[in-house]
Scaffold this motif. Structure first.
Motif, short mmCIF file in Angstrom:
data_model
loop_
_atom_site.label_atom_id
_atom_site.label_comp_id
_atom_site.label_asym_id
_atom_site.label_seq_id
_atom_site.Cartn_x
_atom_site.Cartn_y
_atom_site.Cartn_z
N UNK A 253 0.83 -1.22 0.00
CA UNK A 253 0.00 0.00 0.00
C UNK A 253 0.86 1.26 0.00
N UNK A 254 1.93 1.27 0.79
CA UNK A 254 2.80 2.44 0.86
C UNK A 254 3.43 2.74 -0.49
N UNK A 255 3.90 1.68 -1.18
CA UNK A 255 4.53 1.90 -2.48
C UNK A 255 3.51 2.38 -3.50
N UNK A 256 2.33 1.72 -3.52
CA UNK A 256 1.29 2.13 -4.48
C UNK A 256 0.90 3.58 -4.27
N UNK A 257 0.80 3.99 -3.01
CA UNK A 257 0.46 5.39 -2.72
C UNK A 257 1.54 6.33 -3.24
N UNK A 258 2.79 6.05 -2.86
CA UNK A 258 3.89 6.98 -3.15
C UNK A 258 4.28 7.01 -4.63
N UNK A 259 4.27 5.86 -5.27
CA UNK A 259 4.82 5.78 -6.63
C UNK A 259 3.77 5.71 -7.73
N UNK A 260 2.52 5.50 -7.37
CA UNK A 260 1.48 5.40 -8.40
C UNK A 260 0.39 6.44 -8.18
N UNK B 115 -2.69 10.97 -16.99
CA UNK B 115 -2.07 9.68 -16.66
C UNK B 115 -3.12 8.57 -16.65
N UNK B 116 -2.65 7.33 -16.82
CA UNK B 116 -3.53 6.17 -16.79
C UNK B 116 -3.06 5.21 -15.71
N UNK B 117 -3.95 4.92 -14.78
CA UNK B 117 -3.69 3.91 -13.75
C UNK B 117 -4.46 2.66 -14.13
N UNK B 118 -3.75 1.55 -14.24
CA UNK B 118 -4.39 0.27 -14.56
C UNK B 118 -4.34 -0.64 -13.33
N UNK B 119 -5.48 -1.24 -13.02
CA UNK B 119 -5.57 -2.14 -11.87
C UNK B 119 -6.19 -3.45 -12.35
N UNK C 210 -8.27 0.78 -0.36
CA UNK C 210 -7.89 0.65 -1.76
C UNK C 210 -8.96 1.17 -2.70
N UNK C 211 -10.22 0.90 -2.37
CA UNK C 211 -11.34 1.40 -3.17
C UNK C 211 -11.38 2.92 -3.13
N UNK C 212 -11.23 3.48 -1.95
CA UNK C 212 -11.23 4.95 -1.83
C UNK C 212 -10.04 5.58 -2.56
N UNK C 213 -8.94 4.84 -2.60
CA UNK C 213 -7.74 5.33 -3.30
C UNK C 213 -8.03 5.51 -4.79
N UNK D 20 -0.52 -0.28 -12.06
CA UNK D 20 0.54 0.42 -12.81
C UNK D 20 0.18 1.87 -13.05
N UNK D 21 1.20 2.69 -13.24
CA UNK D 21 1.05 4.09 -13.62
C UNK D 21 1.65 4.25 -15.01
N UNK D 22 0.78 4.51 -15.99
CA UNK D 22 1.22 4.60 -17.38
C UNK D 22 2.04 3.35 -17.72
N UNK D 23 3.21 3.56 -18.29
CA UNK D 23 4.13 2.45 -18.53
C UNK D 23 5.45 2.71 -17.81
N UNK D 24 5.31 3.39 -16.66
CA UNK D 24 6.50 3.79 -15.90
C UNK D 24 6.77 2.91 -14.70
#
Length: 335
Positions: free
Chosen positions: A149-156, A164-168, A183-186, A254-258
């Protein structure tokens, strides 16, 4: 009883047993001499004084294992029965549980601190000071829900900006127990920030009625769908689609293709995060697979008058009933 610190080799238990051996009736009181004699007969060859026995009897009294009949020092007598023993053990249990709870809280605090610690920063500082280079990590292993969760928050999610496009791709829910509502609220916050959110969920995940009812208490799932309909009506790019079971799909965010996080283990939970600098081919392949499946699916949360569109089955389920309830609220003008 060993867990309570009252094991078979403890002196208080030896004295208690010495009392029980010579009590003809549970109500009979004993003086120090009788107890001392019983103890010596049970443990011949030991040099245990009456003074020592008195000290242990005081311990047992403080523990509520025995009862003192006469408070006069010269006439003290002691009684042990099933009631005093139960009272004493309950007191020991309470003390032990309190001690364990303090230790548990301290260990949990240390565990949370360690889980949240970003060792990438440590490695970067170490390398900078030692080798004079300033590099950014481009991959890593994430252990546990908090790290994920911490990584997804900080980096995505926090890096996402309009365009930007976030894919889940949500293939599993159980590893995320305890963090699903957040996660849903995120995802809602990400859409509100202007990013496009594409959320793909498998039908197997949505068929687990009991689990969904547990992790979405009361009307939490209905409230999410109401907000999602509202986001769509405001023109926000929040899209949810249900996959019926394609192969070749990663559980990912993911965030875009980054940047991308891929679930690699459910129990214990572990995920791998990769950046484009680390493995562009992996990111390209995962997103290509996602998009190929995504384009063939019907969007949910389109028309509140027909909430079942995009749902692979119309049989009653916790998910479908929550979706219909939200659609009814939205269609009637509620929010």
């Amino acid at each position: 009883m060993t867990q309570l610190g009252f094991g078979p080799d403890t002196r208080p238990l030896s004295v208690l047993r010495a009392m029980m051996r010579i009590q003809s009736t549970p109500s009979r009181s004993l003086d120090v001499s009788e107890i001392h004699g019983s103890l010596l007969r049970a443990e011949p060859g030991t040099a245990l004084s009456k003074g020592w026995v008195r000290k242990v009897l005081d311990q047992l009294s403080n523990m509520q294992m025995i009862r003192v009949e006469n408070e006069s020092e010269s006439r003290k007598k002691y009684i042990s029965d099933i009631n005093t023993i139960v009272a004493g053990l309950e007191q020991l249990k309470g003390r032990t549980l309190s001690s364990l709870e303090k230790r548990r809280a301290a260990l949990q605090a240390r565990s949370n601190e360690l889980s949240a610690f970003n060792f990438s920063d440590v490695a970067r500082v170490l390398e900078g000071k030692t080798a004079g280079r300033a590099q950014q990590p481009n991959s890593g292993l994430l252990k546990g829900l908090q790290s994920y969760a911490d990584f997804a928050d900080a980096e995505i999610y926090e890096k996402a900006v309009p365009g930007d496009v976030i894919r889940i791709a949500q293939l599993q829910l159980r590893p995320f127990r305890g963090g699903i509502t957040e996660g849903v609220n995120r995802t809602l916050r990400a859409a509100e920030s202007g990013a496009e959110v594409r959320c793909l969920v498998t039908v197997d995940v949505l068929s687990a009625d009991d689990f969904l009812a547990e992790v979405f208490p009361e009307n939490a799932l209905v409230e999410f769908f109401v907000k999602a309909y509202g986001a769509r009506q405001k023109g926000l790019k929040l899209d949810l689609r249900i996959d019926t079971g394609h192969t070749g799909l990663y559980h990912l965010t993911s965030l875009n293709k980054d940047n991308m996080v891929i679930l690699v283990s459910e129990d214990p939970m572990a995920a791998m995060w990769v950046s484009r600098r680390f493995n562009p081919d992996l990111i390209e392949a995962a997103i290509a697979s996602f998009e190929q499946i995504w384009q063939g699916l019907t969007p949910l949360i389109q028309d509140p008058k027909h909430p079942e569109l995009g749902v692979p089955t119309t049989k009653p389920s916790f998910f479908l009933e929550a979706l219909k309830a939200a659609a009814t609220i939205v269609a009637s003008g509620g929010t």
